[in-house]
Write an enzyme that holds these catalytic residues in place. Structure first.
Site, short mmCIF file in Angstrom:
data_model
loop_
_atom_site.label_atom_id
_atom_site.label_comp_id
_atom_site.label_asym_id
_atom_site.label_seq_id
_atom_site.Cartn_x
_atom_site.Cartn_y
_atom_site.Cartn_z
N ALA A 140 86.29 62.03 115.64
CA ALA A 140 87.40 61.71 114.93
C ALA A 140 86.96 60.23 114.36
CB ALA A 140 88.73 61.89 115.45
N GLY A 141 85.91 59.78 114.98
CA GLY A 141 85.30 58.48 114.55
C GLY A 141 86.33 57.37 115.09
N SER A 175 85.78 56.65 118.67
CA SER A 175 85.03 56.22 119.67
C SER A 175 85.34 57.05 121.09
CB SER A 175 85.51 54.69 119.70
OG SER A 175 84.64 54.02 118.64
N SER A 176 85.42 58.26 120.83
CA SER A 176 85.63 58.93 122.23
C SER A 176 84.19 58.77 123.34
CB SER A 176 85.87 60.42 122.13
OG SER A 176 84.84 61.04 121.08
N ASP A 213 82.24 49.36 119.05
CA ASP A 213 82.92 50.54 119.64
C ASP A 213 83.22 50.20 121.07
OD1 ASP A 213 82.70 51.64 117.26
OD2 ASP A 213 81.69 53.28 117.82
C1 GLA Z 1 79.89 53.66 114.43
C2 GLA Z 1 79.22 52.77 115.71
C3 GLA Z 1 79.67 51.45 115.39
C4 GLA Z 1 79.69 51.12 114.12
C5 GLA Z 1 80.55 51.77 113.14
C6 GLA Z 1 80.65 51.56 111.56
O1 GLA Z 1 81.40 53.75 115.22
O2 GLA Z 1 79.15 53.36 116.86
O3 GLA Z 1 78.69 50.64 116.27
O4 GLA Z 1 78.58 50.69 113.45
O5 GLA Z 1 80.09 53.08 113.42
O6 GLA Z 1 81.18 50.33 111.37
#
Ligand code: GLA
Length: 387
Positions: free
Chosen positions: A124-125, A127-128, A173
């Site tokens: 889901a973007g 950061s799991s 993240d």
């Molecule tokens: C992912 C990467 C991050 C960052 C974002 C975009 O989440 O893990 O380091 O680059 O994309 O901002």
């Protein structure tokens, strides 16, 4: 799942007895996208959902890994912790972190049983994977008394993602997952890792996350392609001005140097990065002044730049953002995270949140055929032991 249930699950897997419990959150980035690996600014916050790790040291010499989110279990000898398993094995995120301790001569002297459970929606973007890495780092550090500070664990986690998952990510993240603070966003300079915790007091406004349920997969190569394109932009500028990162250029300076970049595509990518860094700096100033409407405009600008110049949004994210901007109470809406699917983040006035969720959900379903999920974000603390 409650902590008591997690403990029961742990005993089902590994037998009765005590265990310690750690937690590390996922994150939502408010603004500053694809700037971290360019030495720029980001502005993420840790969420209240994340990954739990239950751990108990043992008298044998194996590490056992299980997850309530995954079918596959692993039993690994202490001597087998420094090499990644085949791609696609979830244990790589855990092993990648343990391998960094070992590289620093911090070697586990006995085995351990670990059970993970996460409630960050996968892909889901949000950061799991960073939350899994950081919770591993925090747990191993404390259980084996390795005495590394939290920032070292954040760095180990980033290296794990790069070396064991093959994503050449920046540090945002893992930093948010490790260093987050309840009700604060982190204004982080990714060049020197100086940061400021900025209180998020949104009177009458909520942060609403919209999960497109169109999973992004960063290791598909598109992310690394963008990283390489930014390197190419730096190389093209270097004959006129020596820079290590695009983050060293303000938009005015970039405009005067951009003629060096002959490839139009690379120029666009670089333009996103330098303008996004400036938007992020401005956004933090506006937020501190309590000027949410300006903050929202900058969020909108961020999305448009990610769509037109960086080309990481795609149909689902664009569709959701367009629908979000039609709601009267929406102050700003953008994609968040790596892109190519994943989630959007919007600032929405309290009294419009229900309408936002129903109308944006309906329009998104009609246009894409996919049911979206929405969460009103609660900003939590970074990784720590909870029991
Ligand atoms: C992912 C990467 C991050 C960052 C974002 C975009 O989440 O893990 O380091 O680059 O994309 O901002």
């Amino acid at each position: 799942m409650q902590v008591a249930e997690l403990k029961k699950e742990f005993e089902n897997y590994y037998g009765k007895g005590d265990c310690h419990i750690y937690f590390s959150p996922g994150r939502v980035n408010l603004i500053g996208e694809h700037t971290d690996y360019n030495g720029g600014f980001v502005f993420p916050c840790a969420l209240s959902f994340g990954t739990y790790c239950l751990i108990r040291k043992t008298n044998d010499s194996v590490i056992r890994l299980a997850s309530l989110n995954q079918a596959k279990k692993y039993t690994l000898k202490l001597g087998e912790l420094t090499q990644p398993l085949e791609k696609g094995n979830w244990a790589n995120y855990v092993l990648g972190v343990i391998a960094q301790f070992i590289k620093d001569d911090l070697i586990p002297d006995c085995g351990a049983d670990l059970l993970f459970w996460g409630n960050v929606p996968h892909g889901a973007g949000l950061s799991s994977s960073a939350s899994l890495e950081v919770v591993t780092g925090v747990a191993i550090n404390e259980e084996y008394n390795f005495k590394k500070d939290q920032l070292s664990i954040v760095k180990y986690s980033q290296t794990a993602e790069r070396e064991f998952a093959g994503v050449m990510c920046g540090i945002m993240d893992q930093f948010a997952s490790g260093m987050g603070k309840k009700d604060h966003a982190i204004y982080l300079n990714c060049d020197n890792l100086e940061y400021e915790l900025v209180p998020i007091k949104l009177d009458g406004v909520k942060i609403v996350i919209g999960n497109t349920n169109s999973p992004h997969s960063l290791d598909e190569g598109k992310y690394n392609e963008r990283v390489a394109e930014c390197r190419a932009a730096v190389e093209a500028i270097n004959p006129s001005k020596k820079i290590a990162n695009l983050g060293e250029l303000c938009p005015t300076e970039f405009n005067s140097l951009s003629g060096n970049i002959k490839d139009e595509l690379i120029r666009k990518r670089a333009r996103h990065v330098v303008t996004e860094i400036e938007r992020t700096q401005k956004a933090v100033i506006e937020l501190k002044k309590g000027n949410l409407s300006e903050f929202g405009q900058l969020m909108n600008g961020s999305h448009d730049s990610l769509r037109d110049d960086y080309e990481v949004t795609g149909n689902e994210l664009d569709c959701m953002v367009d629908a979000a901007r039609k709601i009267e109470g929406t102050i700003g809406a953008r994609m968040t995270g790596g892109g190519f699917g994943g989630s959007t983040v919007s600032l929405v006035k309290d009294e419009y949140v229900d309408e936002f969720i129903s109308k944006v959900g309906a329009e998104y379903l009609e246009k894409t055929g996919i049911v979206a999920d929405f969460y009103v974000a609660q900003i939590g603390d970074g990784g720590k032991r909870i029991e």
